[in-house]
Design an enzyme around this catalytic site. Sequence first.
Site, PDB file in Angstrom:
ATOM      1  N   GLY A 139      41.395  40.048  30.368  1.00 57.29           N
ATOM      2  CA  GLY A 139      42.826  40.195  30.674  1.00 57.29           C
ATOM      3  C   GLY A 139      43.708  39.829  29.497  1.00 57.29           C
ATOM      4  N   ILE A 141      43.586  37.259  27.541  1.00 58.66           N
ATOM      5  CA  ILE A 141      42.976  36.430  26.473  1.00 58.66           C
ATOM      6  C   ILE A 141      42.720  37.291  25.232  1.00 58.66           C
ATOM      7  CG2 ILE A 141      41.034  34.956  25.843  1.00 58.66           C
ATOM      8  CD1 ILE A 141      40.481  34.537  28.807  1.00 58.66           C
ATOM      9  N   ASP A 206      30.969  44.532  36.246  1.00 60.97           N
ATOM     10  CA  ASP A 206      32.210  44.471  35.457  1.00 60.97           C
ATOM     11  C   ASP A 206      32.057  43.433  34.342  1.00 60.97           C
ATOM     12  OD1 ASP A 206      35.301  44.969  35.291  1.00 60.97           O
ATOM     13  OD2 ASP A 206      35.090  42.792  35.375  1.00 60.97           O
ATOM     14  N   LYS A 210      32.007  43.907  30.131  1.00 60.67           N
ATOM     15  CA  LYS A 210      32.810  43.092  29.208  1.00 60.67           C
ATOM     16  C   LYS A 210      31.913  42.351  28.222  1.00 60.67           C
ATOM     17  CE  LYS A 210      36.442  42.480  32.650  1.00 60.67           C
ATOM     18  NZ  LYS A 210      36.823  41.704  33.831  1.00 60.67           N
TER      19      LYS A 210
HETATM   20  P1  NDP Z   1      44.341  51.204  39.982  1.00 60.49           P
HETATM   21  O1  NDP Z   1      43.346  51.827  40.918  1.00 60.49           O
HETATM   22  O2  NDP Z   1      45.338  50.281  40.542  1.00 60.49           O
HETATM   23  O3  NDP Z   1      45.117  52.368  39.205  1.00 60.49           O
HETATM   24  C1  NDP Z   1      44.504  53.537  38.758  1.00 60.49           C
HETATM   25  C2  NDP Z   1      45.592  54.548  38.410  1.00 60.49           C
HETATM   26  O4  NDP Z   1      44.977  55.716  37.881  1.00 60.49           O
HETATM   27  C3  NDP Z   1      46.418  54.992  39.626  1.00 60.49           C
HETATM   28  O5  NDP Z   1      47.777  55.058  39.268  1.00 60.49           O
HETATM   29  C4  NDP Z   1      45.899  56.404  39.939  1.00 60.49           C
HETATM   30  O6  NDP Z   1      46.889  57.286  40.446  1.00 60.49           O
HETATM   31  C5  NDP Z   1      45.539  56.868  38.542  1.00 60.49           C
HETATM   32  N1  NDP Z   1      44.544  57.928  38.535  1.00 60.49           N
HETATM   33  C6  NDP Z   1      43.330  57.929  39.119  1.00 60.49           C
HETATM   34  N2  NDP Z   1      42.700  59.105  38.852  1.00 60.49           N
HETATM   35  C7  NDP Z   1      43.544  59.837  38.095  1.00 60.49           C
HETATM   36  C8  NDP Z   1      43.488  61.132  37.515  1.00 60.49           C
HETATM   37  N3  NDP Z   1      42.419  61.915  37.644  1.00 60.49           N
HETATM   38  N4  NDP Z   1      44.554  61.558  36.786  1.00 60.49           N
HETATM   39  C9  NDP Z   1      45.660  60.787  36.635  1.00 60.49           C
HETATM   40  N5  NDP Z   1      45.770  59.550  37.166  1.00 60.49           N
HETATM   41  C10 NDP Z   1      44.716  59.092  37.889  1.00 60.49           C
HETATM   42  O7  NDP Z   1      43.468  50.506  38.835  1.00 60.49           O
HETATM   43  P2  NDP Z   1      43.885  49.254  37.923  1.00 60.49           P
HETATM   44  O8  NDP Z   1      45.254  49.435  37.430  1.00 60.49           O
HETATM   45  O9  NDP Z   1      43.501  48.010  38.608  1.00 60.49           O
HETATM   46  O10 NDP Z   1      42.838  49.421  36.713  1.00 60.49           O
HETATM   47  C11 NDP Z   1      43.048  50.378  35.697  1.00 60.49           C
HETATM   48  C12 NDP Z   1      42.104  50.079  34.552  1.00 60.49           C
HETATM   49  O11 NDP Z   1      42.374  48.785  34.044  1.00 60.49           O
HETATM   50  C13 NDP Z   1      40.610  50.074  34.909  1.00 60.49           C
HETATM   51  O12 NDP Z   1      39.872  50.507  33.800  1.00 60.49           O
HETATM   52  C14 NDP Z   1      40.343  48.598  35.161  1.00 60.49           C
HETATM   53  O13 NDP Z   1      38.987  48.263  34.982  1.00 60.49           O
HETATM   54  C15 NDP Z   1      41.194  47.991  34.075  1.00 60.49           C
HETATM   55  N6  NDP Z   1      41.578  46.616  34.274  1.00 60.49           N
HETATM   56  C16 NDP Z   1      42.100  46.199  35.466  1.00 60.49           C
HETATM   57  C17 NDP Z   1      42.525  44.913  35.642  1.00 60.49           C
HETATM   58  C18 NDP Z   1      43.088  44.419  36.914  1.00 60.49           C
HETATM   59  O14 NDP Z   1      43.312  43.203  37.027  1.00 60.49           O
HETATM   60  N7  NDP Z   1      43.351  45.253  37.892  1.00 60.49           N
HETATM   61  C19 NDP Z   1      42.427  43.942  34.532  1.00 60.49           C
HETATM   62  C20 NDP Z   1      41.863  44.476  33.308  1.00 60.49           C
HETATM   63  C21 NDP Z   1      41.465  45.760  33.203  1.00 60.49           C
HETATM   64  P3  NDP Z   1      47.566  57.043  41.887  1.00 60.49           P
HETATM   65  O15 NDP Z   1      48.375  55.784  41.720  1.00 60.49           O
HETATM   66  O16 NDP Z   1      48.401  58.233  42.116  1.00 60.49           O
HETATM   67  O17 NDP Z   1      46.432  56.883  42.860  1.00 60.49           O
HETATM   68  N1  HSE Z   2      38.252  43.434  38.240  1.00 62.44           N
HETATM   69  C1  HSE Z   2      38.418  42.733  37.027  1.00 62.44           C
HETATM   70  C2  HSE Z   2      38.278  41.246  37.281  1.00 62.44           C
HETATM   71  C3  HSE Z   2      39.759  43.030  36.432  1.00 62.44           C
HETATM   72  O1  HSE Z   2      38.313  40.835  38.438  1.00 62.44           O
HETATM   73  O2  HSE Z   2      38.125  40.495  36.324  1.00 62.44           O
HETATM   74  C4  HSE Z   2      39.944  42.441  35.060  1.00 62.44           C
HETATM   75  O3  HSE Z   2      39.157  43.084  34.125  1.00 62.44           O
END
Ligand code: NDP
Ligand code: HSE
Length: 442
Positions: A139, A141, A206, A210
Amino acid sequence: MNTSSRKVVSVGLLGCGTVGASFFRLMEESRAQILETTGAELSITKVAVKDKNKQRSVYIPPELICDDPMDVVGDDSIDIVVECIGGINPALELISASLEGKKSVVTANKELLARHWNQLHDKAAANKVQLFCEAAVGGAIPVVRALEVSLAGEKIRRVTGILNGTTNYILTKMSEESLAYEDALREAQDLGFAEADPTADVGGHDAASKLAILASTAFHSEVKADDVFCEGIEKVTAADMDFAKRSGYSIKLLAVAETLGPNDSDDLPTAAAGQKIAVRVYPAMVSLTHPLASVRLSFNACFLEGAASGELMLYGRGAGGLPTASAILGDVMTAVSCASPAISSALLKRAEIYPVGKLENKYYISLYVSDQSGVLAEVAEVFAKNKVSIRSMEQIGMFDEARLVFITHLANEDNMQRTLSELGSLTCVEKVGSFLRVYGDE
Ligand code: NDP
Ligand code: HSE
């Protein structure tokens, strides 16, 4: 991208969920600071989502939203693409096309990078653009940059991390509030920490992705997610939590990467010739005397051991929208300033992986047994036969509920696995309850 003569830098955002929406908000709020720091005016000019009609947690002007991510990737006016969709497809295709279109890319996608590191870095180098992934690990860090830049000359020997916020949140809630596993997971999902498919979190995958990124960066050798031995937290029980609390441990999902083998020289900041890299993720009993034991809730930490630096620990919020957006914004601003990460253009040689079975650990084992004379002797004989030395043993409960809990001295993993399987087939052992490695218990 040549931003030195440009006042405006255009950013295309792929995905506007937990992370993407937080990044949109943070960038809007930080415009003045970004201008002051980089001399560039950054603006998000297109946002691709799956469902254009979905209610968002942040206001996005409707004219920016599209539902075809190729509209972003193929837009010549966009300089930097921020990928927050996640998963392998279509993210791989979208990032590849962005790099081929001479756009720098910032991504939070550990799953993708832990499988296609060289392929994507190769593409970035060939097109003379940047690929950044600080947000993919830990995240907020800044551990990737710390390894790439500040510790570039350091010979890192071991990286031990708590790299998944969801599992750390669940384990903390189970330990401190006796919350049931399912309830704690639901809370973590509601708070936006969990992956779209939370089995990636609880199963350790996951954290494995990482760890592969950190190991590749720390040891300058390509480690892939599939190289990482992986066990999740699904089998951790309330009884294990009780034992840990009474005995001076905290149960954590640990991710450990280290170099092992001959030629343990201090002169190279890489895994030296003949050295192998051991990578594993598993729940462990962490001694309360170790700094990682105090990492609670969605916080993450990376405990680094370097030849010259000695021990150092980076700690912070490992999951959630805003902490992750903070790392993304840092990468975007670095891309604007054109400061290249130390190893971005150098392709990594494939790592040689050290077999997990040859590693040594201390272990915690609990056995459900018949509460009768001779049982302990029978069980102890199996340990002895397999060269696993017992450090302590406790009987918890009696009669039908008798449980034997052992902590071992250092023992070879293959020997320990053989011990477990032989214990499981003893008639006096009703079942092998739990099995965890013990860490930091010198
Ligand atoms: P979400 O599921 O909340 O968001 C995913 C987004 O991608 C949504 O807005 C979705 O659209 C969009 N999406 C999905 N498929 C498509 C497509 N084919 N074309 C265009 N848009 C698309 O995921 P997160 O935000 O939680 O995670 C996103 C990334 O960040 C991942 O790689 C995750 O591993 C990483 N990550 C997440 C963290 C967390 O704490 N959540 C922390 C660190 C990394 P719609 O909204 O319309 O469904
Ligand atoms: N699903 C991940 C976690 C999000 O819980 O750490 C941050 O990469």
